[in-house]
Design a protein around this motif. Structure first.
Motif, PDB file in Angstrom:
ATOM      1  N   CYS A 101       0.827  -1.206  -0.172  1.00 19.38           N
ATOM      2  CA  CYS A 101      -0.068   0.043   0.067  1.00 19.38           C
ATOM      3  C   CYS A 101       0.742   1.215   0.144  1.00 19.38           C
ATOM      4  CB  CYS A 101      -1.095   0.157   1.371  1.00 19.38           C
ATOM      5  SG  CYS A 101      -1.740   1.431   1.248  1.00 19.38           S
ATOM      6  N   MET A 102       0.744   2.000  -0.954  1.00 22.20           N
ATOM      7  CA  MET A 102       1.345   3.518  -0.953  1.00 22.20           C
ATOM      8  C   MET A 102       0.339   4.611  -0.678  1.00 22.20           C
ATOM      9  SD  MET A 102       4.515   2.546  -3.355  1.00 22.20           S
ATOM     10  CE  MET A 102       5.462   3.878  -2.723  1.00 22.20           C
ATOM     11  N   GLY A 103       0.614   5.650  -0.249  1.00 23.00           N
ATOM     12  CA  GLY A 103      -0.155   6.835  -0.340  1.00 23.00           C
ATOM     13  C   GLY A 103       0.615   8.166  -0.384  1.00 23.00           C
ATOM     14  N   TRP A 104      -0.263   9.146  -0.510  1.00 26.04           N
ATOM     15  CA  TRP A 104       0.190  10.600  -0.300  1.00 26.04           C
ATOM     16  C   TRP A 104      -0.610  11.357   0.847  1.00 26.04           C
ATOM     17  CZ3 TRP A 104       3.878  12.536  -3.311  1.00 26.04           C
ATOM     18  CH2 TRP A 104       4.357  11.872  -4.345  1.00 26.04           C
ATOM     19  N   PHE A 105       0.157  12.074   1.309  1.00 25.48           N
ATOM     20  CA  PHE A 105      -0.615  12.744   2.410  1.00 25.48           C
ATOM     21  C   PHE A 105      -0.100  14.182   2.087  1.00 25.48           C
ATOM     22  CE2 PHE A 105      -1.779   9.285   5.377  1.00 25.48           C
ATOM     23  CZ  PHE A 105      -1.126   8.409   4.873  1.00 25.48           C
ATOM     24  N   ARG A 106      -0.655  14.980   2.852  1.00 25.53           N
ATOM     25  CA  ARG A 106      -0.280  16.524   2.811  1.00 25.53           C
ATOM     26  C   ARG A 106      -0.399  17.154   4.174  1.00 25.53           C
ATOM     27  NH1 ARG A 106      -4.976  18.847  -1.367  1.00 25.53           N
ATOM     28  NH2 ARG A 106      -6.726  18.772   0.269  1.00 25.53           N
ATOM     29  N   GLN A 107       0.270  17.965   4.235  1.00 23.08           N
ATOM     30  CA  GLN A 107       0.199  18.855   5.605  1.00 23.08           C
ATOM     31  C   GLN A 107       0.328  20.434   5.234  1.00 23.08           C
ATOM     32  OE1 GLN A 107       2.360  17.722   8.932  1.00 23.08           O
ATOM     33  NE2 GLN A 107       0.846  18.491  10.537  1.00 23.08           N
ATOM     34  N   ALA A 108      -0.359  21.321   5.520  1.00 22.59           N
ATOM     35  CA  ALA A 108      -0.350  22.788   5.455  1.00 22.59           C
ATOM     36  C   ALA A 108      -0.046  23.361   6.701  1.00 22.59           C
ATOM     37  CB  ALA A 108      -1.683  23.350   5.074  1.00 22.59           C
ATOM     38  N   TYR A 143       3.647  14.390   1.173  1.00 19.21           N
ATOM     39  CA  TYR A 143       4.494  13.108   1.535  1.00 19.21           C
ATOM     40  C   TYR A 143       3.755  11.850   0.741  1.00 19.21           C
ATOM     41  CZ  TYR A 143       5.977  16.563   4.853  1.00 19.21           C
ATOM     42  OH  TYR A 143       6.401  17.860   5.742  1.00 19.21           O
ATOM     43  N   CYS A 144       4.772  11.263   0.416  1.00 17.56           N
ATOM     44  CA  CYS A 144       4.495   9.897   0.073  1.00 17.56           C
ATOM     45  C   CYS A 144       4.762   8.995   1.356  1.00 17.56           C
ATOM     46  CB  CYS A 144       5.137   9.258  -1.266  1.00 17.56           C
ATOM     47  SG  CYS A 144       6.706   8.874  -1.315  1.00 17.56           S
ATOM     48  N   ALA A 145       4.295   7.807   1.369  1.00 17.09           N
ATOM     49  CA  ALA A 145       4.255   6.849   2.350  1.00 17.09           C
ATOM     50  C   ALA A 145       3.989   5.374   2.153  1.00 17.09           C
ATOM     51  CB  ALA A 145       3.769   7.352   3.639  1.00 17.09           C
ATOM     52  N   THR A 146       4.769   4.673   2.687  1.00 21.84           N
ATOM     53  CA  THR A 146       4.296   3.153   2.474  1.00 21.84           C
ATOM     54  C   THR A 146       4.917   2.338   3.686  1.00 21.84           C
ATOM     55  OG1 THR A 146       4.655   1.045   0.888  1.00 21.84           O
ATOM     56  CG2 THR A 146       6.548   2.547   1.521  1.00 21.84           C
ATOM     57  N   GLY A 147       4.252   1.160   3.706  1.00 18.55           N
ATOM     58  CA  GLY A 147       4.353   0.195   4.788  1.00 18.55           C
ATOM     59  C   GLY A 147       4.803  -1.200   4.495  1.00 18.55           C
ATOM     60  N   LEU A 148       4.342  -1.938   5.294  1.00 18.50           N
ATOM     61  CA  LEU A 148       4.511  -3.620   5.300  1.00 18.50           C
ATOM     62  C   LEU A 148       3.330  -4.280   4.687  1.00 18.50           C
ATOM     63  CD1 LEU A 148       6.506  -4.219   8.479  1.00 18.50           C
ATOM     64  CD2 LEU A 148       7.384  -3.652   6.094  1.00 18.50           C
ATOM     65  N   PHE A 149       2.163  -3.478   4.458  1.00 19.42           N
ATOM     66  CA  PHE A 149       0.904  -4.396   3.984  1.00 19.42           C
ATOM     67  C   PHE A 149       0.510  -4.130   2.478  1.00 19.42           C
ATOM     68  CE2 PHE A 149      -0.052  -5.563   8.275  1.00 19.42           C
ATOM     69  CZ  PHE A 149       0.392  -4.449   9.212  1.00 19.42           C
ATOM     70  N   THR A 150       0.197  -4.897   1.992  1.00 19.89           N
ATOM     71  CA  THR A 150      -0.154  -4.918   0.625  1.00 19.89           C
ATOM     72  C   THR A 150      -1.667  -4.252   0.295  1.00 19.89           C
ATOM     73  OG1 THR A 150      -1.195  -7.060   0.798  1.00 19.89           O
ATOM     74  CG2 THR A 150       0.974  -7.017  -0.163  1.00 19.89           C
ATOM     75  N   PHE A 151      -2.152  -4.251   1.463  1.00 17.03           N
ATOM     76  CA  PHE A 151      -3.785  -3.678   1.439  1.00 17.03           C
ATOM     77  C   PHE A 151      -3.573  -2.519   2.292  1.00 17.03           C
ATOM     78  CE2 PHE A 151      -4.557  -4.634   5.825  1.00 17.03           C
ATOM     79  CZ  PHE A 151      -3.885  -6.004   5.933  1.00 17.03           C
ATOM     80  N   CYS A 152      -4.526  -1.231   2.050  1.00 13.74           N
ATOM     81  CA  CYS A 152      -4.414  -0.059   2.617  1.00 13.74           C
ATOM     82  C   CYS A 152      -5.572  -0.205   3.722  1.00 13.74           C
ATOM     83  CB  CYS A 152      -4.743   0.974   1.713  1.00 13.74           C
ATOM     84  SG  CYS A 152      -3.500   1.253   0.443  1.00 13.74           S
ATOM     85  N   THR A 153      -5.225   0.391   5.053  1.00 15.00           N
ATOM     86  CA  THR A 153      -5.872   0.429   6.049  1.00 15.00           C
ATOM     87  C   THR A 153      -6.299   2.110   6.304  1.00 15.00           C
ATOM     88  OG1 THR A 153      -4.502   0.691   7.854  1.00 15.00           O
ATOM     89  CG2 THR A 153      -4.911  -1.411   6.971  1.00 15.00           C
ATOM     90  N   LYS A 154      -7.258   2.117   7.241  1.00 14.67           N
ATOM     91  CA  LYS A 154      -7.549   3.478   7.427  1.00 14.67           C
ATOM     92  C   LYS A 154      -6.445   4.183   8.486  1.00 14.67           C
ATOM     93  CE  LYS A 154     -11.005   2.367  10.968  1.00 14.67           C
ATOM     94  NZ  LYS A 154     -12.338   2.592  11.525  1.00 14.67           N
ATOM     95  N   HIS A 155      -5.694   3.279   9.171  1.00 10.70           N
ATOM     96  CA  HIS A 155      -4.814   3.851  10.043  1.00 10.70           C
ATOM     97  C   HIS A 155      -3.259   4.118   9.497  1.00 10.70           C
ATOM     98  CE1 HIS A 155      -7.522   1.951  12.780  1.00 10.70           C
ATOM     99  NE2 HIS A 155      -7.630   0.718  12.232  1.00 10.70           N
ATOM    100  N   ASP A 156      -3.126   5.282   9.779  1.00 13.25           N
ATOM    101  CA  ASP A 156      -1.969   5.913   9.312  1.00 13.25           C
ATOM    102  C   ASP A 156      -0.689   5.381  10.231  1.00 13.25           C
ATOM    103  OD1 ASP A 156      -2.840   9.487   8.912  1.00 13.25           O
ATOM    104  OD2 ASP A 156      -3.349   7.702   8.040  1.00 13.25           O
ATOM    105  N   SER A 157      -0.845   4.688  11.266  1.00 10.01           N
ATOM    106  CA  SER A 157       0.403   3.936  11.644  1.00 10.01           C
ATOM    107  C   SER A 157       0.582   2.845  10.941  1.00 10.01           C
ATOM    108  CB  SER A 157      -0.177   3.305  13.167  1.00 10.01           C
ATOM    109  OG  SER A 157      -1.335   2.535  12.910  1.00 10.01           O
ATOM    110  N   ALA A 158      -0.030   2.418   9.875  1.00 10.23           N
ATOM    111  CA  ALA A 158       0.391   1.307   9.073  1.00 10.23           C
ATOM    112  C   ALA A 158       1.298   1.914   8.039  1.00 10.23           C
ATOM    113  CB  ALA A 158      -0.622   0.909   8.339  1.00 10.23           C
ATOM    114  N   PHE A 159       1.752   2.964   7.954  1.00 12.60           N
ATOM    115  CA  PHE A 159       2.642   3.740   7.119  1.00 12.60           C
ATOM    116  C   PHE A 159       3.890   3.890   7.777  1.00 12.60           C
ATOM    117  CE2 PHE A 159       0.279   4.414   3.323  1.00 12.60           C
ATOM    118  CZ  PHE A 159      -1.216   4.269   3.718  1.00 12.60           C
TER     119      PHE A 159
END
Length: 123
Positions: free
Chosen positions: A33-40, A94-110
């Protein structure tokens, strides 16, 4: 430990487009699972979009219909195509990734995060 390097940020006028890229140092993470996040400034981090190992995508309501997440596994690269940009889209992305192939709602997975790329949108 995987390293993520973002690029493609910059300054655009409202209505313009940018394409962000995030390259992973290890091929294995292109199947996670890979994702994009942003912070202003002064705001909480927001999850923008995620894509899992089979290409299923999720978008924040604020970017639906304007942003498109994709990845090129052969290049170990994640993309975020941003169209019809608004001043409220301005943030560090920011981009982020983790150890799971599926994406969860928990940002701690990244577990792994890039250094970020700045997007500025002028009205």
């Amino acid at each position: 430990q995987v390293q993520l390097v973002e690029s493609g940020g910059g300054s655009v006028q409202a209505g313009g487009s940018l394409r962000l890229s995030c390259t992973a140092s290890e091929y294995a993470y292109s199947s996670k699972c890979m994702g994009w996040f942003r912070q202003a400034p002064g705001k909480e981090r927001e999850r923008v979009s995620t894509i899992d190992n089979i290409g299923s995508t999720i978008y924040a309501d604020s970017v639906k219909g304007r942003f498109t997440i994709s990845k090129d596994n052969a290049k170990n690269t994640l993309y975020l195509q941003m169209n019809s940009l608004k001043p409220e889209d301005a943030a560090m992305y920011y981009c982020a990734t983790g150890l799971f192939t599926f994406c969860t709602k928990h940002d701690s997975a990244f577990d792994y995060w890039g250094q970020g790329t700045q997007v500025t949108v002028s009205s």
